[in-house]
Design a protein around this motif. Sequence first.
Motif, PDB file in Angstrom:
ATOM      1  N   GLU A   1      15.119 -10.380  -7.664  1.00 18.49           N
ATOM      2  CA  GLU A   1      14.931 -11.117  -9.159  1.00 18.49           C
ATOM      3  C   GLU A   1      13.797 -10.967  -9.675  1.00 18.49           C
ATOM      4  N   PHE A   2      12.769 -10.822  -8.781  1.00 20.01           N
ATOM      5  CA  PHE A   2      11.334 -10.800  -9.307  1.00 20.01           C
ATOM      6  C   PHE A   2      10.719  -9.452  -8.881  1.00 20.01           C
ATOM      7  N   GLN A   3       9.778  -9.046  -9.970  1.00 13.47           N
ATOM      8  CA  GLN A   3       9.273  -7.618  -9.972  1.00 13.47           C
ATOM      9  C   GLN A   3       7.968  -7.286 -10.363  1.00 13.47           C
ATOM     10  N   GLY A   4       7.434  -6.234  -9.896  1.00 12.59           N
ATOM     11  CA  GLY A   4       5.977  -6.068 -10.668  1.00 12.59           C
ATOM     12  C   GLY A   4       6.132  -5.603 -12.308  1.00 12.59           C
TER      13      GLY A   4
ATOM     14  N   LYS B   1       8.088   8.703 -11.074  1.00 16.70           N
ATOM     15  CA  LYS B   1       8.982   7.873 -11.649  1.00 16.70           C
ATOM     16  C   LYS B   1       8.762   6.394 -11.252  1.00 16.70           C
ATOM     17  N   ILE B   2       9.006   5.349 -11.654  1.00 15.18           N
ATOM     18  CA  ILE B   2       8.813   3.957 -11.546  1.00 15.18           C
ATOM     19  C   ILE B   2       9.597   3.738 -10.008  1.00 15.18           C
ATOM     20  N   ARG B   3      10.452   4.364  -9.844  1.00 12.05           N
ATOM     21  CA  ARG B   3      11.278   4.100  -8.658  1.00 12.05           C
ATOM     22  C   ARG B   3      10.808   4.842  -7.682  1.00 12.05           C
ATOM     23  N   ASP B   4       9.791   5.556  -7.666  1.00 13.64           N
ATOM     24  CA  ASP B   4       9.073   5.924  -6.395  1.00 13.64           C
ATOM     25  C   ASP B   4       8.307   5.005  -5.639  1.00 13.64           C
ATOM     26  N   ILE B   5       8.160   3.747  -6.532  1.00 10.95           N
ATOM     27  CA  ILE B   5       7.502   2.761  -5.959  1.00 10.95           C
ATOM     28  C   ILE B   5       8.492   1.847  -4.930  1.00 10.95           C
TER      29      ILE B   5
ATOM     30  N   PHE C   1       0.350 -10.277 -20.408  1.00 16.10           N
ATOM     31  CA  PHE C   1       0.750 -10.700 -19.217  1.00 16.10           C
ATOM     32  C   PHE C   1       1.881  -9.818 -18.409  1.00 16.10           C
ATOM     33  N   HIS C   2       3.094  -9.826 -19.033  1.00 17.38           N
ATOM     34  CA  HIS C   2       4.031  -9.347 -18.552  1.00 17.38           C
ATOM     35  C   HIS C   2       4.818  -8.303 -19.614  1.00 17.38           C
ATOM     36  N   GLN C   3       4.748  -7.175 -19.399  1.00 19.17           N
ATOM     37  CA  GLN C   3       5.094  -5.924 -20.487  1.00 19.17           C
ATOM     38  C   GLN C   3       5.779  -4.727 -19.670  1.00 19.17           C
ATOM     39  N   GLU C   4       6.186  -3.948 -20.490  1.00 16.75           N
ATOM     40  CA  GLU C   4       6.849  -2.608 -19.875  1.00 16.75           C
ATOM     41  C   GLU C   4       5.640  -1.938 -18.923  1.00 16.75           C
ATOM     42  N   PRO C   5       6.109  -1.407 -17.957  1.00 23.00           N
ATOM     43  CA  PRO C   5       7.347  -1.216 -17.411  1.00 23.00           C
ATOM     44  C   PRO C   5       7.583  -2.168 -16.251  1.00 23.00           C
ATOM     45  N   GLY C   6       8.696  -2.451 -16.169  1.00 18.15           N
ATOM     46  CA  GLY C   6       9.211  -3.448 -14.925  1.00 18.15           C
ATOM     47  C   GLY C   6       9.101  -2.418 -13.770  1.00 18.15           C
ATOM     48  N   VAL C   7       8.723  -3.226 -12.763  1.00 18.34           N
ATOM     49  CA  VAL C   7       8.444  -2.304 -11.388  1.00 18.34           C
ATOM     50  C   VAL C   7       9.452  -3.032 -10.391  1.00 18.34           C
ATOM     51  N   PRO C   8      10.437  -2.644 -10.205  1.00 20.92           N
ATOM     52  CA  PRO C   8      11.422  -3.199  -8.928  1.00 20.92           C
ATOM     53  C   PRO C   8      10.755  -2.493  -7.724  1.00 20.92           C
ATOM     54  N   HIS C   9      10.888  -3.577  -6.805  1.00 25.28           N
ATOM     55  CA  HIS C   9      10.523  -3.269  -5.375  1.00 25.28           C
ATOM     56  C   HIS C   9      11.618  -2.738  -4.391  1.00 25.28           C
ATOM     57  N   PHE C  10      12.540  -2.245  -5.118  1.00 28.40           N
ATOM     58  CA  PHE C  10      13.766  -1.770  -4.175  1.00 28.40           C
ATOM     59  C   PHE C  10      14.497  -0.831  -5.195  1.00 28.40           C
TER      60      PHE C  10
ATOM     61  N   TRP D   1       0.983  -1.072   0.059  1.00 31.68           N
ATOM     62  CA  TRP D   1      -0.158   0.087  -0.032  1.00 31.68           C
ATOM     63  C   TRP D   1       0.782   1.314   0.055  1.00 31.68           C
ATOM     64  N   LEU D   2       1.784   1.111   0.587  1.00 33.16           N
ATOM     65  CA  LEU D   2       2.974   2.417   0.855  1.00 33.16           C
ATOM     66  C   LEU D   2       3.385   2.599  -0.866  1.00 33.16           C
ATOM     67  N   GLY D   3       3.899   1.553  -1.423  1.00 33.26           N
ATOM     68  CA  GLY D   3       4.188   1.800  -2.841  1.00 33.26           C
ATOM     69  C   GLY D   3       2.900   2.164  -3.741  1.00 33.26           C
ATOM     70  N   ILE D   4       1.957   1.848  -3.533  1.00 26.56           N
ATOM     71  CA  ILE D   4       0.650   2.380  -4.480  1.00 26.56           C
ATOM     72  C   ILE D   4       0.669   3.793  -4.088  1.00 26.56           C
ATOM     73  N   HIS D   5       0.876   4.336  -2.822  1.00 24.91           N
ATOM     74  CA  HIS D   5       0.539   5.703  -2.524  1.00 24.91           C
ATOM     75  C   HIS D   5       2.000   6.412  -2.844  1.00 24.91           C
ATOM     76  N   ALA D   6       2.905   5.598  -3.331  1.00 24.01           N
ATOM     77  CA  ALA D   6       4.291   6.529  -3.542  1.00 24.01           C
ATOM     78  C   ALA D   6       4.117   7.081  -4.998  1.00 24.01           C
ATOM     79  N   ILE D   7       3.237   6.368  -5.639  1.00 21.82           N
ATOM     80  CA  ILE D   7       3.467   6.790  -7.297  1.00 21.82           C
ATOM     81  C   ILE D   7       2.345   7.720  -7.680  1.00 21.82           C
ATOM     82  N   ARG D   8       2.594   8.676  -8.215  1.00 20.18           N
ATOM     83  CA  ARG D   8       1.558   9.720  -8.834  1.00 20.18           C
ATOM     84  C   ARG D   8       1.806   9.771 -10.134  1.00 20.18           C
ATOM     85  N   PRO D   9       0.613  10.611 -11.141  1.00 20.34           N
ATOM     86  CA  PRO D   9       0.808  10.594 -12.448  1.00 20.34           C
ATOM     87  C   PRO D   9       2.044  11.654 -12.551  1.00 20.34           C
ATOM     88  N   TYR D  10       2.895  10.938 -13.598  1.00 16.64           N
ATOM     89  CA  TYR D  10       4.192  11.667 -14.187  1.00 16.64           C
ATOM     90  C   TYR D  10       5.345  11.496 -12.854  1.00 16.64           C
TER      91      TYR D  10
END
Length: 271
Positions: A173-176, A151-155, A183-192, A140-149
């Motif tokens: 090794e496994f990401q969003g 960056k992916i790394r905010d998550i 099923f799996h396309q851009e963007p990759g969503v690292p959790h770190f 949930w913290l990751g969900i609220h960390a990202i705003r329109p425009y």
Amino acid sequence: MGRQPPIYNAEEREQLRAACRFNAQMMDFIRPHIVPGVTTGQIDQMVYEYTLDHGHIPACLHYSGPPGAPPYPKSTCISVNDIVCHGIPGDRVLQEGDIANVDMTTIVDGWHGDQSETFLLGEVSPEAKRLVQTTFDAMWLGIHAIRPYGKIRDIGSAIYAFARERGYEVVREFQGHGVGRSFHQEPGVPHFWFRGTKAGAQVVRPGVCFTIEPMLNQGTWRTRIDKFDGWTVRTADGKLSAQFEHQILMTDEGPEVLTLTQNGPQEGHQF
Ligand code: MF3
Ligand code: CO
Ligand code: CO
């Protein structure tokens, strides 16, 4: 995966909402069946039948894996205790005290809905419960960390800081992932994310659809893939791992969570 994620229009967004609505409804359907004594194979079979009965397609079944791995053989991934993700359902009996992630994805009229929850089987240890709680809160913290425009790394930077503060590691090794017609396309969503690194600078525009699905480990972030089945991912040290996943559509107003359930843990839930 293309370099730029697809930007979905109003009509496509409705298709994504419908796919995720069905998938969330299926998570609510399966919830009462996740109890000590059931096998992971029985849960999978119920999901398979529910999906077909509604005229849809289980996305995981026969999904092609990494080079060398056989196609995925089941409709869900059920990852118990030290299994991080991609646990293959079978004869394993869920036991009181287990934590079990159930990850399911449906293709509805060509569009994917993808989500997962970690379930507590009966009374679990305080350590296991704290890991599950922290993983849920981290999502949930990751969900609220990202705003329109934004960056992916905010998550990933929000999730990683929170997890480390509480003494957990985050699987690398496994990401969003972006999700839609595929099923799996851009963007990759690292959790770190690590300060000073260039990764994750992609801008998340309105119309981009992706998952946030952090895997938190009690011990090392390192994982091992099962040599025999080519899929099952375990923690390298055998300690516990937990995961939650929602599918998110970025809109002009902010992130819209497409996979909300009726009966599952809502934001702020205390396990
Ligand atoms: N549902 C998983 C995810 O969140 C992917 C599972 S792929 C499978 O991305 F082939 F293992 F099913
Ligand atoms: Co996913
Ligand atoms: Co998933």
